[in-house]
Write a protein that holds these residues in place. Structure first.
Motif, PDB file in Angstrom:
ATOM      1  N   TYR A  11       0.857  -1.169   0.000  1.00 31.57           N
ATOM      2  CA  TYR A  11       0.000   0.000   0.000  1.00 31.57           C
ATOM      3  C   TYR A  11       0.903   1.231   0.000  1.00 31.57           C
ATOM      4  O   TYR A  11       2.064   1.164   0.387  1.00 31.57           O
ATOM      5  CB  TYR A  11      -0.888   0.020   1.245  1.00 31.57           C
ATOM      6  CG  TYR A  11      -1.733  -1.225   1.432  1.00 31.57           C
ATOM      7  CD1 TYR A  11      -1.175  -2.402   1.921  1.00 31.57           C
ATOM      8  CD2 TYR A  11      -3.086  -1.214   1.130  1.00 31.57           C
ATOM      9  CE1 TYR A  11      -1.949  -3.542   2.103  1.00 31.57           C
ATOM     10  CE2 TYR A  11      -3.873  -2.344   1.309  1.00 31.57           C
ATOM     11  CZ  TYR A  11      -3.292  -3.507   1.796  1.00 31.57           C
ATOM     12  OH  TYR A  11      -4.065  -4.638   1.960  1.00 31.57           O
ATOM     13  N   ARG A  12       0.332   2.377  -0.377  1.00 29.61           N
ATOM     14  CA  ARG A  12       1.105   3.598  -0.297  1.00 29.61           C
ATOM     15  C   ARG A  12       0.200   4.751   0.100  1.00 29.61           C
ATOM     16  O   ARG A  12      -1.017   4.720  -0.127  1.00 29.61           O
ATOM     17  CB  ARG A  12       1.823   3.911  -1.610  1.00 29.61           C
ATOM     18  CG  ARG A  12       0.923   4.282  -2.770  1.00 29.61           C
ATOM     19  CD  ARG A  12       1.753   4.438  -4.034  1.00 29.61           C
ATOM     20  NE  ARG A  12       0.943   4.878  -5.175  1.00 29.61           N
ATOM     21  CZ  ARG A  12       1.399   4.974  -6.416  1.00 29.61           C
ATOM     22  NH1 ARG A  12       2.673   4.673  -6.695  1.00 29.61           N
ATOM     23  NH2 ARG A  12       0.604   5.390  -7.378  1.00 29.61           N
ATOM     24  N   GLN A  13       0.824   5.768   0.674  1.00 30.93           N
ATOM     25  CA  GLN A  13       0.068   6.928   1.139  1.00 30.93           C
ATOM     26  C   GLN A  13       0.882   8.187   0.945  1.00 30.93           C
ATOM     27  O   GLN A  13       2.078   8.223   1.255  1.00 30.93           O
ATOM     28  CB  GLN A  13      -0.326   6.768   2.607  1.00 30.93           C
ATOM     29  CG  GLN A  13      -1.295   7.822   3.096  1.00 30.93           C
ATOM     30  CD  GLN A  13      -1.833   7.497   4.470  1.00 30.93           C
ATOM     31  OE1 GLN A  13      -1.228   6.781   5.266  1.00 30.93           O
ATOM     32  NE2 GLN A  13      -3.014   8.031   4.775  1.00 30.93           N
ATOM     33  N   ASP A  36       4.889   8.486  -8.000  1.00 33.50           N
ATOM     34  CA  ASP A  36       5.070   7.315  -7.139  1.00 33.50           C
ATOM     35  C   ASP A  36       5.599   7.710  -5.758  1.00 33.50           C
ATOM     36  O   ASP A  36       5.693   6.862  -4.870  1.00 33.50           O
ATOM     37  CB  ASP A  36       6.043   6.322  -7.783  1.00 33.50           C
ATOM     38  CG  ASP A  36       5.501   5.717  -9.062  1.00 33.50           C
ATOM     39  OD1 ASP A  36       6.300   5.552 -10.016  1.00 33.50           O
ATOM     40  OD2 ASP A  36       4.304   5.415  -9.117  1.00 33.50           O
ATOM     41  N   THR A  37       5.941   8.960  -5.592  1.00 36.58           N
ATOM     42  CA  THR A  37       6.421   9.431  -4.302  1.00 36.58           C
ATOM     43  C   THR A  37       5.356   9.223  -3.229  1.00 36.58           C
ATOM     44  O   THR A  37       4.225   9.694  -3.369  1.00 36.58           O
ATOM     45  CB  THR A  37       6.808  10.912  -4.390  1.00 36.58           C
ATOM     46  OG1 THR A  37       7.908  11.052  -5.294  1.00 36.58           O
ATOM     47  CG2 THR A  37       7.197  11.458  -3.022  1.00 36.58           C
ATOM     48  N   ALA A  38       5.714   8.500  -2.179  1.00 34.62           N
ATOM     49  CA  ALA A  38       4.762   8.158  -1.123  1.00 34.62           C
ATOM     50  C   ALA A  38       5.501   7.374  -0.047  1.00 34.62           C
ATOM     51  O   ALA A  38       6.652   6.970  -0.234  1.00 34.62           O
ATOM     52  CB  ALA A  38       3.618   7.314  -1.680  1.00 34.62           C
ATOM     53  N   VAL A  39       4.818   7.149   1.053  1.00 37.91           N
ATOM     54  CA  VAL A  39       5.284   6.178   2.035  1.00 37.91           C
ATOM     55  C   VAL A  39       4.629   4.845   1.683  1.00 37.91           C
ATOM     56  O   VAL A  39       3.414   4.771   1.508  1.00 37.91           O
ATOM     57  CB  VAL A  39       4.926   6.591   3.466  1.00 37.91           C
ATOM     58  CG1 VAL A  39       5.429   5.533   4.456  1.00 37.91           C
ATOM     59  CG2 VAL A  39       5.522   7.949   3.799  1.00 37.91           C
ATOM     60  N   TYR A  40       5.433   3.809   1.571  1.00 40.74           N
ATOM     61  CA  TYR A  40       4.956   2.491   1.168  1.00 40.74           C
ATOM     62  C   TYR A  40       4.909   1.569   2.382  1.00 40.74           C
ATOM     63  O   TYR A  40       5.852   1.526   3.189  1.00 40.74           O
ATOM     64  CB  TYR A  40       5.861   1.908   0.090  1.00 40.74           C
ATOM     65  CG  TYR A  40       5.642   2.538  -1.260  1.00 40.74           C
ATOM     66  CD1 TYR A  40       6.079   3.825  -1.524  1.00 40.74           C
ATOM     67  CD2 TYR A  40       4.993   1.852  -2.285  1.00 40.74           C
ATOM     68  CE1 TYR A  40       5.863   4.430  -2.755  1.00 40.74           C
ATOM     69  CE2 TYR A  40       4.772   2.439  -3.532  1.00 40.74           C
ATOM     70  CZ  TYR A  40       5.212   3.730  -3.742  1.00 40.74           C
ATOM     71  OH  TYR A  40       4.994   4.321  -4.968  1.00 40.74           O
ATOM     72  N   VAL A  50       9.483   6.588  -0.265  1.00 38.28           N
ATOM     73  CA  VAL A  50       9.991   6.592  -1.638  1.00 38.28           C
ATOM     74  C   VAL A  50       9.797   7.991  -2.196  1.00 38.28           C
ATOM     75  O   VAL A  50       8.686   8.522  -2.185  1.00 38.28           O
ATOM     76  CB  VAL A  50       9.250   5.555  -2.513  1.00 38.28           C
ATOM     77  CG1 VAL A  50       9.620   5.728  -3.975  1.00 38.28           C
ATOM     78  CG2 VAL A  50       9.571   4.145  -2.045  1.00 38.28           C
ATOM     79  N   THR A  51      10.889   8.573  -2.657  1.00 36.05           N
ATOM     80  CA  THR A  51      10.840   9.899  -3.254  1.00 36.05           C
ATOM     81  C   THR A  51      11.432   9.815  -4.653  1.00 36.05           C
ATOM     82  O   THR A  51      12.570   9.365  -4.829  1.00 36.05           O
ATOM     83  CB  THR A  51      11.607  10.911  -2.419  1.00 36.05           C
ATOM     84  OG1 THR A  51      11.080  10.948  -1.089  1.00 36.05           O
ATOM     85  CG2 THR A  51      11.510  12.310  -3.030  1.00 36.05           C
ATOM     86  N   VAL A  52      10.646  10.221  -5.629  1.00 40.32           N
ATOM     87  CA  VAL A  52      11.108  10.201  -7.022  1.00 40.32           C
ATOM     88  C   VAL A  52      11.227  11.638  -7.496  1.00 40.32           C
ATOM     89  O   VAL A  52      10.228  12.351  -7.626  1.00 40.32           O
ATOM     90  CB  VAL A  52      10.136   9.414  -7.918  1.00 40.32           C
ATOM     91  CG1 VAL A  52      10.698   9.334  -9.338  1.00 40.32           C
ATOM     92  CG2 VAL A  52       9.912   8.017  -7.353  1.00 40.32           C
ATOM     93  N   SER A  53      12.454  12.045  -7.720  1.00 44.50           N
ATOM     94  CA  SER A  53      12.702  13.436  -8.080  1.00 44.50           C
ATOM     95  C   SER A  53      14.042  13.545  -8.778  1.00 44.50           C
ATOM     96  O   SER A  53      14.976  12.794  -8.486  1.00 44.50           O
ATOM     97  CB  SER A  53      12.696  14.310  -6.829  1.00 44.50           C
ATOM     98  OG  SER A  53      13.059  15.640  -7.146  1.00 44.50           O
TER      99      SER A  53
END
Length: 116
Positions: free
Chosen positions: A37-39, A89-93, A112-115
């Motif tokens: 899951y992600r938030q 997709d940046t989120a806490v998984y 997860v940080t996509v940058s």
């Protein structure tokens, strides 16, 4: 005591990859269907991918073709391989039981940080 510990998150560039792991203890992992899951802040937690105890997988539209969920019952661990990462997709998984997550199983998650 039930414990799910997520790891493997970090900073990735768009198009990059990350592999998340979730180690379970205190539960009969091998008989459980699991999910990732992600938030993100201000949004509800959403289901990303699921895997049955038999290894059948399913993915939310956001991750189809890019994410792969797998499990290793001997290690009580479920994985999420994420490729072609996007900023969204940046989120806490988190991992948890599926389809009904246990409230006492939510761990700290992995960011997860996509940058670029």
């Amino acid at each position: 005591q039930v414990q799910l510990v997520e790891s493997g998150g970090g900073l990735a560039q768009p198009g990059g990859s990350l592999r998340l792991s979730c180690a379970a203890s205190g539960i009969r992992f091998s008989i459980l269907n699991m999910g990732w899951y992600r938030q993100t802040p201000g949004k509800q937690r959403e289901l990303v991918a699921t895997i049955t105890r038999g290894g059948s997988t399913n993915y939310a539209d956001a991750g189809k073709g890019r994410f792969t969920i797998s499990r290793e019952n001997a290690k009580n661990t479920v994985y999420l391989q994420m490729n072609s990462l996007k900023p969204e997709d940046t989120a806490v998984y988190y991992c948890n039981i599926n389809p009904v997550p246990r409230s006492d199983c939510w761990g700290q998650g992995t960011q997860v940080t996509v940058s670029s």
